[in-house]
Design an enzyme around this catalytic site. Sequence first.
Site, PDB file in Angstrom:
ATOM      1  N   SER A  51      46.833  36.905  39.117  1.00 33.47           N
ATOM      2  CA  SER A  51      45.450  37.201  39.522  1.00 33.47           C
ATOM      3  C   SER A  51      44.425  36.933  38.423  1.00 33.47           C
ATOM      4  O   SER A  51      43.216  36.980  38.688  1.00 33.47           O
ATOM      5  CB  SER A  51      45.344  38.659  39.976  1.00 33.47           C
ATOM      6  OG  SER A  51      45.648  39.539  38.910  1.00 33.47           O
ATOM      7  N   LYS A  96      41.577  47.774  41.921  1.00 31.47           N
ATOM      8  CA  LYS A  96      40.834  46.961  40.967  1.00 31.47           C
ATOM      9  C   LYS A  96      39.339  47.229  41.068  1.00 31.47           C
ATOM     10  O   LYS A  96      38.640  47.373  40.050  1.00 31.47           O
ATOM     11  CB  LYS A  96      41.120  45.479  41.202  1.00 31.47           C
ATOM     12  CG  LYS A  96      42.548  45.048  40.889  1.00 31.47           C
ATOM     13  CD  LYS A  96      42.758  43.575  41.235  1.00 31.47           C
ATOM     14  CE  LYS A  96      44.158  43.122  40.900  1.00 31.47           C
ATOM     15  NZ  LYS A  96      44.411  41.718  41.262  1.00 31.47           N
TER      16      LYS A  96
END
Length: 853
Positions: A747, A790
Amino acid sequence: MEDTGKKNNNDTARERAAAERSGRKSPPAGASKKTIKSKKARSKSTSKAIEIRETPIFPAHDVILFPHTLAPLVIKTKDEQGKFDKVMDGDKLIALFPEIPQAEVSSIFEKLPFNPGEIFESFELDGNKLSSVGVLCRVVKKLRFPDDSLRILLRGLKRIKATSVATSTENGFASVFYEVVEDEVDDSSNVEITALTQNVITQFQEIINLSPMFPDELKVAILNIDDSVRLVDMIADSLNLGVDEKLHLLAIPGLLGRLQLLAIFLHRQVEMLKVGAKIQAQVNNSLGQSQKEIFLREQMRAIKHELGEDNKNPDIVAFEKRMSEMNLSEQVVEVVEKELERMELIPRAAPDYNVSHNYVDWLLSVPWNTWSEDRLDIRGAEKVLNEDHYDLSKVKERILEFLAVIQLKKDRKSPILCFVGPPGVGKTSLGKSIARAMNRSFVRMSLGGIRDEAEIRGHRRTYIGALPGRIIQGVKKAKTANPVFMLDELDKIGNDFRGDPASALLEVLDPQQNNAFNDHYLEIDYDLSSVMFIATANITDTIPPALLDRMEIMHLPGYTTMEKKQIARRFLLPRQLRENGLKARQLSMPMPTIESLISDYTREAGVRKLERSLGSVFRKVARKIVEGEIDPKAKTVVASGDLSEYLGPKLYIQDEAESAPEVGIATGMAWTSVGGAILPVEVTSMPGKGELKLTGSLGDVMKESAQAAFSFVRSNGEKFKIPEKTFSTKDFHIHVPDGATPKDGPSAGITMLASLVSHLTSKPLRPLTAMTGEITLRGKITPVGGIKEKVIAALAAGIKDVLLPEKNRKDLEDVPDEVKRKLRFTFASDAGTALKFLLLNTGAPKKSRKRYR
């Protein structure tokens, strides 16, 4: 035997003279004397008339002693013991004359060529009829026993014949005058005696081979005896003959007669042993073990009936009463009744009795047809779930859906769920809450460290201490057939040489098979389809795929800071107040304090450490109240600044994003098991040959993402207006700070791409902006996971703008509205769109930006 009644002076003189010649004294004057008349005998046995001797006489009851053999004798009366003491002081010789039995002569003697009744001469002593032929014995050993009896060991010396008896002597014994019987063999009978001797030896050896009671050494001893007379005596002493039969072998006056009689006895013994062996072989072949047990049990039952011990076993009575009160299936009733019949035949002291008792007790203790009534009120069940846990809406919805299906389908079949999530998020407590909401019993079984397949399926009853598996034990503990059964720590199950417990769980957790679960101990199928199994695990990687496929997986992610604050306010604070003896009016903790406690002193996915920290603060407050530092009637407010006093300095420093724009530094977002985090990425360059160096404890996947980003930048250098010689004259270094923490995953691809382009173009990146997404060699941005964690971590770090892959737009539905209102979101599907937004002075496409208010 005849009593003369008068003294015969001539006879007396001859006897005294013979006694003087043999060294013996004659009977004292006045002693009573009996003379024994001789009968004619057909044998060639002779006795030397001049060798008449005198010795103490002892009658033998049921004991026949032969010359050259040993025999024990028990002396019980004090009078006789005193007499033997006197014998032991002398030459230790006594004359043993057997008592003639009163029974009729055995028919076996009819086979002899002479009348055995004519061979006996007898006399009477103290009312006992004794044979005139006896044995001269020597006392070998004398032993006294605790019961005051005297036991002597006699060795036979010679065969003797009584001539007269004196009933009163100086030592207290009756005294006998005897002559030694010697066997003389005619030449005409020598061949017959030799043949009979060989026949006797052969038959006796056959007896030794057929009977286990004779040692093999006896066969060797018989073969080494040259004297036929001694041979006959030793064999006669070894055989299991009657007293009358042995008496004839002792008293027959001739070796030939004794050999003939012994041959008859040996032949009979051989035939008996052969028939016995044949019968035993037939019995062993026709009578199996089960038939033998039935026969013995019937005999035992008959014996108990005769003894009056056939009362009903109280254990069996109790079991029958329990069975009558239960609703059991025909199969269970049949097995229990069969086992009770077996218990009736087994003694209660036998080990097998306890095995059967425990087996029946388990069969009657398992709830075969006992169910608890489910709570069908969906609103009431929802209220219970909300009282115990905050959020977890997906799990709660699944349970309420199941309750709705029960009402419509009227089926007891339960789902099999698996809660997967980090430690401390409430997986186990959620199982208890589900059981309370459904009004079911709750059973928990920890699978951590289990390595034996028998822990699941049980041990077979052939093993000592065998028990059912823990599945059946848990159902018995629940006392209902439809409990909520929690299989905790499913991912930590092991296996070794004792089997694979995970494979045994395949049947337990398969909805198509668990309606006939077979436990090795019960050996009867048990229906587990009504049991609601809930497994828990931290990860699914270690769970076998076949087992994972049988369960409905429900992920329980770590709690966000907002969720933790609500959990602390609703559940943890009241519980810790109760456990530490405090009242709500005595202490309060404002929400900012709770938030500081979460961010500065805990870093976890669950709330266990948060609860421990709360408990630590409350204990210190309680101590101050007890010591008088705090007024118990006043309300103590714990502020954020007071936490350092109670818990010490801060344990964690909150990540903060860079507020000023910088070149070559981009802020990424990462997912961890304890929540989200921001991830700064730094890029620099130095003279070199175009090599790329990566540091910061990066995993292989993350390194590959960096390589892909670098290759994309290098292949599109002209588009970014980067001179070609830059990649051949410089080396590049990408570093991710906090190098002690391992990092991995794809990511961070867009983050590394942005920092590389920013460094090579000397354009700063937008401040207070975080990004996530995987980059491909073509510059495409693909979706990633952990968006909720996140985004929440980015907000906590002061981020204002968030760049996400276009395909992650749907994941914002899981993000709390409170978070979405405070952040601006931009979505991009390729590197060009993302860089236009991230690099300053490039502008950002208005269509790809979305602000939630």
